[in-house]
Design a protein around this motif. Structure first.
Motif, mmCIF file in Angstrom:
data_model
loop_
_atom_site.group_PDB
_atom_site.id
_atom_site.type_symbol
_atom_site.label_atom_id
_atom_site.label_comp_id
_atom_site.label_asym_id
_atom_site.label_seq_id
_atom_site.Cartn_x
_atom_site.Cartn_y
_atom_site.Cartn_z
ATOM 1 N N LEU A 138 2.097 -9.248 2.586
ATOM 2 C CA LEU A 138 1.232 -8.081 2.432
ATOM 3 C C LEU A 138 0.981 -7.743 0.967
ATOM 4 C CD1 LEU A 138 -0.321 -5.654 3.451
ATOM 5 C CD2 LEU A 138 1.826 -4.482 3.852
ATOM 6 N N LEU A 139 2.017 -7.886 0.159
ATOM 7 C CA LEU A 139 1.858 -7.540 -1.253
ATOM 8 C C LEU A 139 0.773 -8.400 -1.895
ATOM 9 C CD1 LEU A 139 3.001 -5.653 -3.362
ATOM 10 C CD2 LEU A 139 4.606 -7.430 -4.030
ATOM 11 N N VAL A 140 0.750 -9.684 -1.507
ATOM 12 C CA VAL A 140 -0.264 -10.592 -2.059
ATOM 13 C C VAL A 140 -1.648 -10.166 -1.582
ATOM 14 C CG1 VAL A 140 -1.045 -12.976 -2.123
ATOM 15 C CG2 VAL A 140 1.399 -12.465 -2.170
ATOM 16 N N VAL A 141 -1.736 -9.777 -0.316
ATOM 17 C CA VAL A 141 -3.017 -9.307 0.219
ATOM 18 C C VAL A 141 -3.502 -8.103 -0.579
ATOM 19 C CG1 VAL A 141 -4.175 -8.329 2.241
ATOM 20 C CG2 VAL A 141 -2.515 -10.159 2.538
ATOM 21 N N LEU A 142 -2.572 -7.170 -0.815
ATOM 22 C CA LEU A 142 -2.939 -5.964 -1.559
ATOM 23 C C LEU A 142 -3.404 -6.291 -2.971
ATOM 24 C CD1 LEU A 142 -0.234 -3.326 -0.563
ATOM 25 C CD2 LEU A 142 -2.628 -3.383 0.078
ATOM 26 N N THR A 498 2.902 2.252 8.657
ATOM 27 C CA THR A 498 3.269 3.478 7.958
ATOM 28 C C THR A 498 4.270 3.185 6.852
ATOM 29 O OG1 THR A 498 2.979 4.605 10.055
ATOM 30 C CG2 THR A 498 4.108 5.815 8.320
ATOM 31 N N LYS A 499 5.279 2.379 7.179
ATOM 32 C CA LYS A 499 6.308 2.097 6.173
ATOM 33 C C LYS A 499 5.781 1.174 5.084
ATOM 34 C CE LYS A 499 8.974 1.003 9.501
ATOM 35 N NZ LYS A 499 10.081 0.321 10.145
ATOM 36 N N ASN A 500 4.913 0.209 5.487
ATOM 37 C CA ASN A 500 4.336 -0.693 4.488
ATOM 38 C C ASN A 500 3.441 0.037 3.508
ATOM 39 O OD1 ASN A 500 5.597 -2.903 5.487
ATOM 40 N ND2 ASN A 500 3.862 -3.628 6.701
ATOM 41 N N SER A 501 2.961 1.227 3.892
ATOM 42 C CA SER A 501 2.083 1.966 2.975
ATOM 43 C C SER A 501 2.826 2.305 1.692
ATOM 44 C CB SER A 501 1.540 3.225 3.640
ATOM 45 O OG SER A 501 2.561 4.192 3.740
ATOM 46 N N SER A 502 4.159 2.188 1.698
ATOM 47 C CA SER A 502 4.907 2.454 0.466
ATOM 48 C C SER A 502 4.662 1.377 -0.583
ATOM 49 C CB SER A 502 6.392 2.568 0.776
ATOM 50 O OG SER A 502 6.851 1.380 1.354
ATOM 51 N N LEU A 503 4.046 0.255 -0.186
ATOM 52 C CA LEU A 503 3.669 -0.755 -1.186
ATOM 53 C C LEU A 503 2.551 -0.243 -2.075
ATOM 54 C CD1 LEU A 503 3.828 -4.078 0.824
ATOM 55 C CD2 LEU A 503 5.242 -3.401 -1.088
ATOM 56 N N ALA A 504 2.043 0.951 -1.753
ATOM 57 C CA ALA A 504 1.046 1.620 -2.599
ATOM 58 C C ALA A 504 1.485 1.636 -4.042
ATOM 59 C CB ALA A 504 0.847 3.040 -2.092
ATOM 60 N N VAL A 505 2.793 1.694 -4.248
ATOM 61 C CA VAL A 505 3.332 1.777 -5.602
ATOM 62 C C VAL A 505 2.847 0.595 -6.458
ATOM 63 C CG1 VAL A 505 5.508 0.547 -5.261
ATOM 64 C CG2 VAL A 505 5.441 2.535 -6.753
ATOM 65 N N TYR A 509 -1.440 3.728 -6.006
ATOM 66 C CA TYR A 509 -1.950 4.803 -5.152
ATOM 67 C C TYR A 509 -0.819 5.813 -5.008
ATOM 68 C CZ TYR A 509 -3.363 7.331 -0.936
ATOM 69 O OH TYR A 509 -3.685 8.307 -0.037
ATOM 70 N N PRO A 510 -1.074 7.103 -5.284
ATOM 71 C CA PRO A 510 0.032 8.070 -5.315
ATOM 72 C C PRO A 510 0.524 8.450 -3.929
ATOM 73 C CG PRO A 510 -2.033 9.174 -5.790
ATOM 74 C CD PRO A 510 -2.355 7.722 -5.639
ATOM 75 N N ASP A 511 1.239 7.572 -3.260
ATOM 76 C CA ASP A 511 1.831 7.916 -1.967
ATOM 77 C C ASP A 511 3.208 8.527 -2.215
ATOM 78 O OD1 ASP A 511 3.378 5.706 -2.628
ATOM 79 O OD2 ASP A 511 3.808 5.337 -0.512
ATOM 80 N N LEU A 512 3.935 8.789 -1.147
ATOM 81 C CA LEU A 512 5.230 9.447 -1.279
ATOM 82 C C LEU A 512 6.174 8.683 -2.214
ATOM 83 C CD1 LEU A 512 7.265 11.595 -0.466
ATOM 84 C CD2 LEU A 512 7.847 10.201 1.517
ATOM 85 N N VAL A 513 6.269 7.366 -2.014
ATOM 86 C CA VAL A 513 7.211 6.583 -2.814
ATOM 87 C C VAL A 513 6.776 6.520 -4.272
ATOM 88 C CG1 VAL A 513 8.182 4.283 -3.132
ATOM 89 C CG2 VAL A 513 7.992 5.251 -0.842
ATOM 90 N N SER A 514 5.475 6.355 -4.456
ATOM 91 C CA SER A 514 4.947 6.266 -5.806
ATOM 92 C C SER A 514 5.203 7.569 -6.580
ATOM 93 C CB SER A 514 3.447 5.979 -5.715
ATOM 94 O OG SER A 514 2.903 5.849 -6.967
ATOM 95 N N VAL A 515 4.854 8.705 -5.967
ATOM 96 C CA VAL A 515 5.103 10.008 -6.601
ATOM 97 C C VAL A 515 6.606 10.238 -6.722
ATOM 98 C CG1 VAL A 515 4.845 12.499 -6.319
ATOM 99 C CG2 VAL A 515 2.933 10.987 -5.783
ATOM 100 N N GLY A 516 7.334 9.891 -5.630
ATOM 101 C CA GLY A 516 8.779 10.095 -5.607
ATOM 102 C C GLY A 516 9.478 9.367 -6.737
#
Lengths: 560, 250
Positions: A138-142, A498-505, A509-516
């Motif tokens: 997924l990271l490569v896709v992103l 939902t959990k993979n969305s943390s790869l936003a970092v 993209y300022p998701d929970l993990v990124s901001v956190g």
């Protein structure tokens, strides 16, 4: 008399170390004690370390000012607290996950069905898509989507406009027309409810008539037409009678409607500069209406194109075009207020170029207007009246009431180095959403395929024998039954997404993990932040699976 | 009792069907008239089920012509839909829709295909359920019914479309012995009401008492067509004799 029953010893007392019931209790107690001891050790360890490093152990840090910016999300500024920042991140996570889940479901079902289709090419394409995407991390896709596609979009100046629609694709994201509800919206909503009730009553009456007379009435189109008529009446009624909007203009300009701005706009065209660049007098004199303005611009485009194909130098003409484009009216008002959206969208629709100068507050916008920077100040009538009363010469300005429709189309338009108005999707959000959907939908498609294959062939044969067409067969017979097989594994895919969305970092993209992460670095409260991560994701996951379990129970087959 | 038979409703001319290399139907020729009850017999793998399934395009024939109710069964989707509306079918495995109630099973096609109002479809549905003698099961799900009841619901479902022809593909083969009778009774009632029936079955009693004609299949083609009495007492072909000897052995 001989007894036939075998001889049984009188019940003996079982020693407790052989009693299966007591053994179970003992085992449970030992395990429980071990778990508690483990936790106690972890917590005391954390407390000791926190004390040594002088860290607070509570969640008080959430009230400290964050001091960093977040690129997108709900209302937030650097002066807000860490808690607010984390909340912004959480909302961003929920937003991308929810949209992702919806789009994944749709794409998954379509691709899953496509892979089973009799159409050889369609099946091949669906199969290829699934096999290629799901075997790439997924990271490569992103990364590929973000750096390879989204960031390769043209700059704002050269925005891509698909099919000439008011949609703009560029490096800063995607701008598209949005709808903004105004004060009349609730009333219009009431009209919609009214229309729905009316249609339902009409339907019942007509069904009864059908039964009595035995003649079939075209109920569907009657219903649609009467619904649309009522809703349309509601639209115009609310539009003309309910409005709190107004615009402040200089009295001397004699403006009563948006249309009156055309002449003012035309005056703003820098004719001297155009004449200097060699535009003919005749052409300049033509510029006395908006349609002529557009005509002249089109003429220039055509000439430039002709010159370019002939190998000539179109620089002068391009300069002329730039001057024509640079003429604009300035609309002032509160940021994202209905007044500004309405005024700018309406003026743009008249073909007038609009520049928006929006401020955080009405007072600031009004100050701008007082300085003479704006052609009009948009806002509610009461706001404008209040601002007008504090002007030095209130009589020099008039507040003109403006009618607003229940919903205002917020059309984006290029303005300087940016696209103003409309809804906007940031490149990061677009890339993350697209990547998550692309990746997860391959798994979803396989689940859908398995679900459809699990429905016996007899079901399809029965549906066909009854004369149902292929669409009805799929929609009414196969999919509802496939759902039972699809939902449990699909739930896991939703949770994965939902959990993979943390790869936003990875793509900022300022998701929970990124901001956190930022909160963690700035506050040093690692354990607390991680606890917040875990509880948030756990809550979201539990909510999703609770909903799907409920749904699964609802569609479960009734057996004897 | 001599039954008056109407115009031809199913005409098969030289119907062929292949599954890959396997030649399943080898030039079937026959005509079925309106109101006729035809029982199709034959050893397993003889092509009798395949043939009955070509009559509403559940299986595609690759050569020859099939004309049902004046409409030729070809690749025209409209013709296929038209024929399927007029031809009801009952399967060995019932194939009821397990996610719908009995009444929903029955009203689905009238509402979706015939575009009837729900009220009208439910009225017709209850009428058909009464006809198969289980109106009290209307709101249950198929999984809650016995095999015989399920098969009767399947018959009611087919009848609710008001078909002109009914096809039965081994309707009693998946049933417990004591349930076979209730299904056969319903079929007999239908025959008495003048329905055109084609049934693949191993119920010799039904064939003998109800059928107007027996068609005997072997190796993908019709070997013998005869009146039931003549067929059972004095078959014309050697192959038929052999078959009857085997099934009537006990």
């Amino acid at each position: 008399m001989a007894t036939t029953s075998p001889k049984i010893n009188p019940p003996a007392k079982i020693p407790f170390w052989r009693d299966i019931r007591i053994l179970a209790i003992i085992a449970q107690s030992i395990f429980m004690a071990a778990v508690l001891a483990g936790f106690a050790w972890l917590i005391s360890n954390f407390l000791a370390n926190a004390e040594r490093q002088g860290l607070s152990i509570g969640f008080d840090f959430l009230r400290i000012t964050a001091g960093f910016d977040i690129a997108e999300g709900i209302d937030y500024s650097a002066t807000d607290t860490f808690g607010r920042a984390l909340w912004v991140g959480t909302i961003n996570t929920i937003r991308v996950s929810l949209l992702g889940i919806i789009l994944t479901t749709i794409t998954g079902i379509l691709v899953g069905i496509a892979r089973l289709s009799n159409n050889w090419l369609l099946g091949l394409i669906a199969g290829g898509y699934i096999e290629i995407i799901r075997n790439v991390p997924l990271l490569v896709v992103l990364y590929f989507i973000y750096f390879g596609i989204v960031l390769q979009l043209p700059s704002v100046d050269d925005s891509v406009q698909p099919f000439g629609l008011p949609i703009f694709l560029n490096q800063r994201g995607i701008s598209f027309p949005g709808l903004t509800a105004t004060i009349g919206f609730p009333i219009w909503l009431a009209f919609i409810v009214l229309a729905t009730i009316f249609v339902m009553i009409l339907w019942t009456i007509q069904s009864r008539q059908e039964e009595q007379t035995g003649k079939s009435i075209n109920k569907g189109s009657t219903a649609i037409v009467s619904f649309l008529i009522i809703v349309a009446i509601g639209w115009f009624v609310t539009g003309s009678f309910v409005s709190d909007q107004g615009m402040m203009v200089a009295t001397s300009r004699n403006i009563t409607e948006f249309k009156d701005y055309q002449s003012i706009f035309l005056v703003k065209i820098d004719t001297d500069a155009l004449a200097e660049l060699g535009m003919s007098k005749a052409l300049l004199n033509q510029l006395d209406s908006i349609s002529e303005y557009k005509g002249v611009k089109e003429q220039l485009y055509a000439e430039i194109n002709a010159l370019e194909t002939d190998g000539g130098d179109p620089t002068v003409l391009q300069e002329q075009l730039k001057i024509l484009d640079s003429a604009s009216l300035t609309v002032c008002g509160e940021k994202d207020s209905i007044g500004v959206i309405n005024a700018s969208s309406r003026l743009r629709r008249l073909g007038i170029n609009v520049k928006v100068k929006d401020e955080k507050s009405m007072t600031k916008a009004s100050a701008n207007y007082a300085k003479g920077n704006c052609d009009l100040l948009a806002g509610t009538q009461s706001q404008l009246a209040a601002e007008r009363s504090v002007f030095d010469a209130p009589d020099a300005h008039t507040v003109v009431p403006v009618s607003v429709t229940p919903m205002v189309v917020n059309t984006p338009a290029p303005a300087g180095f940016n696209i103003q108005g409309g809804g906007r999707i940031s490149p990061e959000f677009a890339a993350l959403l697209f990547g998550l959907v692309l990746y997860t939908s391959t798994f979803a498609a396989e689940i859908v395929r398995a679900g459809i294959l699990s429905v016996s062939k007899g079901q399809s044969e029965a549906a066909r024998a009854l004369g149902l067409n292929e669409g009805q067969r799929l929609r009414l017979i196969v999919l509802p039954q496939a759902m039972r097989v699809i939902i449990p594994p699909m739930t896991s895919q939703y949770l994965n997404l939902t959990k993979n969305s943390s790869l936003a970092v990875a793509i900022a993209y300022p998701d929970l993990v990124s901001v956190g992460n930022t909160v963690l670095n700035n506050s040093g409260q690692a354990v607390q932040v991680i606890i917040i991560f875990m509880t948030t994701y756990l809550s979201i996951s539990l909510l999703i699976s609770a909903f799907l379990n409920w749904y699964n129970k609802k569609v479960a087959l009734v057996e004897r | 009792m001599v039954k008056e038979l109407g115009a031809p409703v199913i005409v098969c001319e030289d119907v062929h069907k292949w599954y890959g290399d396997f030649h399943a139907l080898r030039g079937v020729n026959t005509t079925v008239r309106e109101g006729e009850v035809v029982v199709i017999l034959g050893p397993s793998g003889s092509g009798k089920s395949t043939w009955i399934r070509t009559l509403n395009r559940l299986e595609e024939h690759q050569r020859g012509r099939i004309i049902v109710h004046g409409t030729e069964l070809n690749n025209d989707v409209r013709n296929i839909q038209e024929i399927r509306r007029e031809v009801g079918m009952v399967f060995q495995q019932f194939n009821l829709f397990p996610h719908l109630t009995v009444l929903e099973n029955i009203t689905l096609a009238p509402i979706q295909v015939r575009k009837w109002s729900r009220d009208r479809a439910e009225e017709e549905g209850m009428k058909q359920l009464t006809r198969v003698k289980i109106p009290e099961q209307a709101s249950k799900y198929p999984g809650q019914l016995s095999g015989g009841q399920q098969q009767r619901v399947a018959i009611a479902r087919a009848l609710a479309m008001q078909p002109k022809i009914m096809l039965f593909d081994e309707p009693t083969s998946a049933l417990d012995p004591e349930m076979i009778k209730e299904v056969l009774d319903v079929m007999q009632d239908l025959a008495n009401d003048g329905m055109t029936i084609l049934a693949v079955t191993h119920e010799m009693g039904f064939a003998r008492n109800v059928a107007d004609r027996v068609i005997f299949f072997d190796e993908g083609n019709i070997v013998e067509e005869n009146k039931p009495n003549t067929f059972f007492s004095n078959p014309r072909e050697e192959r038929s004799k052999l078959f009857l000897q085997q099934i009537l052995h006990h």
